[in-house]
Design an enzyme around this catalytic site. Structure first.
Site, PDB file in Angstrom:
ATOM      1  CB  ILE A   1      -0.907   0.019   1.255  1.00 60.34           C
ATOM      2  CG1 ILE A   1      -1.676  -1.293   1.381  1.00 60.34           C
ATOM      3  CG2 ILE A   1      -1.862   1.196   1.208  1.00 60.34           C
ATOM      4  CD1 ILE A   1      -2.262  -1.506   2.757  1.00 60.34           C
ATOM      5  CB  CYS A   2       1.532   3.844  -2.437  1.00 58.21           C
ATOM      6  SG  CYS A   2       2.393   5.420  -2.559  1.00 58.21           S
ATOM      7  CG  LEU A   3      -1.674   5.329   3.783  1.00 57.78           C
ATOM      8  CD1 LEU A   3      -2.451   6.467   3.125  1.00 57.78           C
ATOM      9  CD2 LEU A   3      -2.652   4.395   4.490  1.00 57.78           C
TER      10      LEU A   3
END
Lengths: 250, 162
Positions: free
Chosen positions: B99-101
């Site tokens: 997840i790109c968070l």
């Protein structure tokens, strides 16, 4: 040496004060104190008499006036007042009934209710208990000059620290050491529990509450760890160093 | 489940981390974030969380699973959070579950919790307007083939709209 006088209305108190002052002056002279000190004190008597006679007491009917004559450069005196004082002192020495007053040592009284009229009050039997500046009963003063080492029985001293009241003093101890030793160690856990604060980092009860300069509070160890790993406030992300924290005491 | 094989240098939780996780779990059981369900495991160090797509969003009715692994020095370090198979189609979620968070990496704060992470992920899903993989999905997944943790990725957080 400090002289504490009181502006008061009523002839009896004024007389009592004069008596007291004269007694002290006499003492000072017999001790070989400087004549100048006596002169200054006499001036105080003159002033207070004058004010109460004219009836213009500038809203200070019971507030003690402290005249400190430590400064040698300021000497207000007059030959007339000194002569009067000498005369009074001589008259005084011929009246043995008033000599009880002189038993009080020359005292430096500190504190809100302090005043030399403590001793002069005893000469006036109809005197009512004095009232403090705001209508409360005047507090007993702590006399720092008396040689006895027993602490004064003074509720005002104990009220500040509640636990001190519950403790019984079996042996009277000097005042200052008592303050040092009688404070029970308050552990940080107890402290925090009374406020029910939780640290956002460990989610546990706050231990050694420490605030950041941005105003967020954590356990000391938690915020130290967070700053060491991120150099930011965990709550608002403000850049922080360890120096940007304060241990706080709630 | 291929995602469980990601090689994390698993160290046992520190005492502080274990205490904090226990508190988080207790809090979760009392007040779980809406749309999430903690699947009971025997380990405090790895949580499996069921995610339900929020109503009136692209993911309504869908169900996903998050795997949350906690490092030794949690919460000073961020947990590793990935979607288990099959991850939702989302412009910020790679097909390997990464997840790109930002809050999972650079912007992690020790004051955050599993609960707050879950809410952020659900918010990210809910604000999506298109079901698609990130443009560099193939390349990224190829680079991560040896079971690298998303925490080793140098993320570039360029899109704050989703």
């Amino acid at each position: 040496m400090a002289i504490v006088g009181e502006y008061r209305e009523g002839r009896r108190e004024r007389e009592a004060m004069i008596v007291n002052l004269e007694a002290k002056m006499g003492q000072a002279q017999t001790r070989g104190r400087s004549r100048r000190a006596a002169e200054v004190r006499l001036e105080v008597v003159e002033d207070s008499m004058h004010v109460s006679n004219s009836g213009t007491v500038l809203g200070m009917t019971s507030a003690p006036i402290v005249v400190d004559d430590e400064d040698d450069d300021v000497v207000v005196s007059s030959p007339r007042s000194f002569a009067q004082a000498v005369l009074r002192a001589r008259l005084e020495s011929q009246q043995p009934t008033r000599h009880a007053v002189t038993e009080d040592p020359l005292e430096l009284r500190l504190g809100p209710g302090g005043g030399i009229s403590e001793s002069s009050l005893r000469t006036s039997p109809t005197q009512q208990p004095r009232q403090g500046r705001r209508g409360r009963p005047a507090r007993p003063t702590i006399d720092l000059t008396t040689p006895s080492r027993t602490p004064p029985v003074n509720d005002d001293c104990v009220v500040i620290l509640e636990y001190a009241k519950s403790r019984k003093r079996k042996n009277p101890v000097p005042l200052e050491p008592a303050f040092m030793t009688e404070v029970p160690p308050i552990t940080p856990v107890q402290e925090a529990e009374s406020y029910k604060l939780n640290c956002a980092i460990c989610m546990d009860t706050m231990k050694e509450e420490t605030s950041t300069i941005c105003g967020h509070i954590f356990c000391r160890n938690c915020i130290y760890g967070a700053i060491n790993s991120q150099k930011k406030c965990p709550t608002c992300r403000k850049k922080l160093t360890l120096k940007n924290t304060h241990r706080i005491y709630l | 489940m291929s995602s469980s094989g990601y090689g994390q240098k698993e160290k046992v939780l520190s005492r502080i981390a274990a205490n904090r996780l226990q508190k988080e779990l207790t809090e979760w059981q009392v007040n779980a974030p809406c749309g999430f369900k903690h699947k009971v495991t025997d380990s405090l160090q790895r949580w499996i969380i069921e995610v339900h797509g929020a109503p009136n969003t692209l993911y309504e009715g869908e169900q996903f699973h998050l795997q949350v692994d906690f490092p030794e020095h949690y919460p000073m370090e961020a947990p590793q959070v990935i979607f288990m198979q099959v991850p939702p189609m989302h412009p910020h979620i790679y097909s390997n579950g990464h997840i790109c968070l930002d809050i999972l990496y650079d912007s992690w704060s020790p004051a955050m919790t599993v609960s707050s992470i879950c809410i952020s992920i659900l918010s990210m899903l809910s604000s999506s307007t298109v079901k698609a993989r990130p443009p560099d999905d193939d390349r990224y997944v190829r680079n991560c083939r040896n079971g690298r943790s998303p925490k080793e990725t140098r993320w570039w957080f360029h899109d704050d709209k989703v």
